[in-house]
Design a protein around this motif. Sequence first.
Motif, PDB file in Angstrom:
ATOM      1  N   MET A  50       0.848  -1.195   0.000  1.00 15.59           N
ATOM      2  CA  MET A  50       0.000   0.000   0.000  1.00 15.59           C
ATOM      3  C   MET A  50       0.880   1.239   0.000  1.00 15.59           C
ATOM      4  O   MET A  50       1.869   1.311   0.715  1.00 15.59           O
ATOM      5  CB  MET A  50      -0.904  -0.004   1.239  1.00 15.59           C
ATOM      6  N   ILE A  51       0.519   2.242  -0.817  1.00 18.09           N
ATOM      7  CA  ILE A  51       1.241   3.497  -0.871  1.00 18.09           C
ATOM      8  C   ILE A  51       0.496   4.510  -0.030  1.00 18.09           C
ATOM      9  O   ILE A  51      -0.705   4.692  -0.174  1.00 18.09           O
ATOM     10  CB  ILE A  51       1.334   4.009  -2.327  1.00 18.09           C
ATOM     11  N   GLU A  52       1.195   5.209   0.863  1.00 12.01           N
ATOM     12  CA  GLU A  52       0.542   6.242   1.662  1.00 12.01           C
ATOM     13  C   GLU A  52       1.282   7.545   1.452  1.00 12.01           C
ATOM     14  O   GLU A  52       2.459   7.670   1.767  1.00 12.01           O
ATOM     15  CB  GLU A  52       0.531   5.868   3.144  1.00 12.01           C
ATOM     16  N   THR A  53       0.603   8.527   0.908  1.00 19.53           N
ATOM     17  CA  THR A  53       1.240   9.781   0.560  1.00 19.53           C
ATOM     18  C   THR A  53       0.359  10.946   0.958  1.00 19.53           C
ATOM     19  O   THR A  53      -0.836  10.938   0.700  1.00 19.53           O
ATOM     20  CB  THR A  53       1.480   9.866  -0.966  1.00 19.53           C
ATOM     21  N   PRO A  54       0.919  11.968   1.619  1.00 19.78           N
ATOM     22  CA  PRO A  54       0.118  13.147   1.931  1.00 19.78           C
ATOM     23  C   PRO A  54      -0.044  14.035   0.713  1.00 19.78           C
ATOM     24  O   PRO A  54       0.879  14.205  -0.065  1.00 19.78           O
ATOM     25  CB  PRO A  54       0.940  13.874   3.007  1.00 19.78           C
ATOM     26  N   VAL A  55      -1.236  14.578   0.533  1.00 20.66           N
ATOM     27  CA  VAL A  55      -1.430  15.586  -0.489  1.00 20.66           C
ATOM     28  C   VAL A  55      -0.880  16.886   0.082  1.00 20.66           C
ATOM     29  O   VAL A  55      -1.314  17.347   1.116  1.00 20.66           O
ATOM     30  CB  VAL A  55      -2.929  15.749  -0.837  1.00 20.66           C
ATOM     31  N   VAL A  67       3.128   7.789 -20.395  1.00 14.71           N
ATOM     32  CA  VAL A  67       3.484   6.370 -20.315  1.00 14.71           C
ATOM     33  C   VAL A  67       2.418   5.557 -21.023  1.00 14.71           C
ATOM     34  O   VAL A  67       1.259   5.962 -21.103  1.00 14.71           O
ATOM     35  CB  VAL A  67       3.611   5.887 -18.849  1.00 14.71           C
ATOM     36  N   LYS A  68       2.809   4.410 -21.528  1.00 15.94           N
ATOM     37  CA  LYS A  68       1.865   3.506 -22.163  1.00 15.94           C
ATOM     38  C   LYS A  68       1.519   2.368 -21.207  1.00 15.94           C
ATOM     39  O   LYS A  68       2.364   1.886 -20.464  1.00 15.94           O
ATOM     40  CB  LYS A  68       2.453   2.938 -23.458  1.00 15.94           C
ATOM     41  N   ASN A  69       0.277   1.947 -21.245  1.00 13.43           N
ATOM     42  CA  ASN A  69      -0.196   0.813 -20.437  1.00 13.43           C
ATOM     43  C   ASN A  69       0.203   0.940 -18.967  1.00 13.43           C
ATOM     44  O   ASN A  69       0.886   0.073 -18.413  1.00 13.43           O
ATOM     45  CB  ASN A  69       0.349  -0.495 -21.012  1.00 13.43           C
ATOM     46  N   PRO A  70      -0.195   2.040 -18.303  1.00 13.48           N
ATOM     47  CA  PRO A  70       0.158   2.201 -16.881  1.00 13.48           C
ATOM     48  C   PRO A  70      -0.505   1.133 -16.021  1.00 13.48           C
ATOM     49  O   PRO A  70      -1.627   0.686 -16.321  1.00 13.48           O
ATOM     50  CB  PRO A  70      -0.390   3.587 -16.554  1.00 13.48           C
ATOM     51  N   ARG A  71       0.166   0.730 -14.983  1.00 14.37           N
ATOM     52  CA  ARG A  71      -0.365  -0.275 -14.061  1.00 14.37           C
ATOM     53  C   ARG A  71      -0.386   0.292 -12.647  1.00 14.37           C
ATOM     54  O   ARG A  71       0.625   0.268 -11.943  1.00 14.37           O
ATOM     55  CB  ARG A  71       0.479  -1.551 -14.118  1.00 14.37           C
ATOM     56  N   PRO A  72      -1.514   0.847 -12.235  1.00 16.68           N
ATOM     57  CA  PRO A  72      -1.599   1.441 -10.901  1.00 16.68           C
ATOM     58  C   PRO A  72      -1.260   0.445  -9.796  1.00 16.68           C
ATOM     59  O   PRO A  72      -1.677  -0.719  -9.842  1.00 16.68           O
ATOM     60  CB  PRO A  72      -3.065   1.890 -10.811  1.00 16.68           C
ATOM     61  N   LYS A  73      -0.501   0.920  -8.823  1.00 16.80           N
ATOM     62  CA  LYS A  73      -0.180   0.105  -7.652  1.00 16.80           C
ATOM     63  C   LYS A  73      -1.193   0.437  -6.573  1.00 16.80           C
ATOM     64  O   LYS A  73      -1.110   1.469  -5.911  1.00 16.80           O
ATOM     65  CB  LYS A  73       1.245   0.396  -7.180  1.00 16.80           C
ATOM     66  N   LEU A  74      -2.146  -0.466  -6.407  1.00 18.56           N
ATOM     67  CA  LEU A  74      -3.252  -0.238  -5.496  1.00 18.56           C
ATOM     68  C   LEU A  74      -3.338  -1.355  -4.461  1.00 18.56           C
ATOM     69  O   LEU A  74      -2.877  -2.470  -4.714  1.00 18.56           O
ATOM     70  CB  LEU A  74      -4.561  -0.170  -6.300  1.00 18.56           C
ATOM     71  N   PRO A  75      -3.936  -1.066  -3.284  1.00 19.96           N
ATOM     72  CA  PRO A  75      -4.539   0.209  -2.891  1.00 19.96           C
ATOM     73  C   PRO A  75      -3.475   1.281  -2.597  1.00 19.96           C
ATOM     74  O   PRO A  75      -2.359   0.967  -2.216  1.00 19.96           O
ATOM     75  CB  PRO A  75      -5.325  -0.141  -1.632  1.00 19.96           C
ATOM     76  N   ALA A  76      -3.858   2.533  -2.805  1.00 18.81           N
ATOM     77  CA  ALA A  76      -3.006   3.672  -2.497  1.00 18.81           C
ATOM     78  C   ALA A  76      -3.726   4.540  -1.473  1.00 18.81           C
ATOM     79  O   ALA A  76      -4.921   4.792  -1.611  1.00 18.81           O
ATOM     80  CB  ALA A  76      -2.714   4.471  -3.756  1.00 18.81           C
ATOM     81  N   THR A  77      -3.021   4.965  -0.457  1.00 15.30           N
ATOM     82  CA  THR A  77      -3.622   5.812   0.577  1.00 15.30           C
ATOM     83  C   THR A  77      -2.960   7.184   0.559  1.00 15.30           C
ATOM     84  O   THR A  77      -1.735   7.293   0.573  1.00 15.30           O
ATOM     85  CB  THR A  77      -3.465   5.185   1.967  1.00 15.30           C
TER      86      THR A  77
END
Length: 388
Positions: free
Chosen positions: A1-6, A97-107
């Motif tokens: 899981m990715i956790e990033t502050p906006v 980028v082509k064919n992006p693959r999101p790394k989820l879940p992301a927080t």
Amino acid sequence: MIETPVKTRTALSFAAAAAVAALALASCATAAPGTQAAPPSSSTSAAAVAPQGSVPASGSGDNAAGGSSAPTVTGKDALALKGPALAQTVPDVTAAVKNPRPKLPATVTDSTGKKITVAKTDRLLALDLYGTLTDTVIGLGLQKSLVGRSNSDTQAALKDLPVVTQDGHDLNTEAVLNLRPSLILTNTTIGSEDKYRQLESAGVTVVRFESTPSLDTIDDAIDEVGDALGLPQAAQELADRTERELEAAKATVSQLKANTPVAPRGLVLYVRGTAGVFFILGKDYGAGDIVTALGLEDAAAKNGITQLKPANAEALVSLDPQVVLAMKDGVESTGGVEGLIKRQGMAATTAGANQRIITAADGQLLSYGPRTPANLVSLATAIYTEGK
């Protein structure tokens, strides 16, 4: 899981952003019949066009439209030009980028301080007044995930998507829910907070971003959207490309204004209909950076106007702009260029007397995102080459 502050930045407040949206909403909803969508003035010049590919990225032939670099255009003395000009609507953003693959879940922690976990990005809505969030989603390669659009999203690739806004820039929650979105990205310049809470209560994930009308915050804004979509690397590539294109655009603007000895006084006006919606936009509303980047003197800032000020006769004559920037649909709604100049005080300004009204697509004029470099070139071409 990715956790990033906006990230939180000093920029346009939610109150200010909401005020702009409210102005547009109120004007569309209350203007007298027959005052909206007036036909374009016959005196408006042909589109001032920066050829596709005129914003080459440094060290490459790429540009905002994905084409090759174009020949240098020589500018005229903008102070000697007369007559209106229409800046060409810039091309759609191409994916970094082509064919992006999101790394989820992301927080992420959104602009309200709330932690939001994004589990899906397969059915997206990106909603803001100038289409910047949508441009960013397209630039990250997730165009096919978009299931609807606002009336600010005029990108050619999205023309067949259903519109989820109503009465100007309000949000039609029923239309949104009918699209079964898994995620909404917004800076709340479209729709009210009450409606976003309704959507959250219905199970829709909503991520709110700060509205940041500044050239310096474009890369941060792209990174934040990328983090929410689980695409931080793609966001870095898009931000880097946009930065290269922005530097190239600034160089092109510098070339275009080379034959203008003194920076013309510039002003951004917001107008809707023939009633009372007529305002001067200050830097807090996104006007300052665009005006300065175009090589104009920021008449509003020089006179201490940073927010929203009624464009009454006294204010206009005092500021005496030599070049006025405005949204195309807004000018058309007030009776075209002739209708705008009939507003009290406008004819007494240098811009009014010379009809130096530069219009651009409503969702383009003050957009700060991946299309900004091409937008700057398009506007500069109108300012420094088009006219009598």
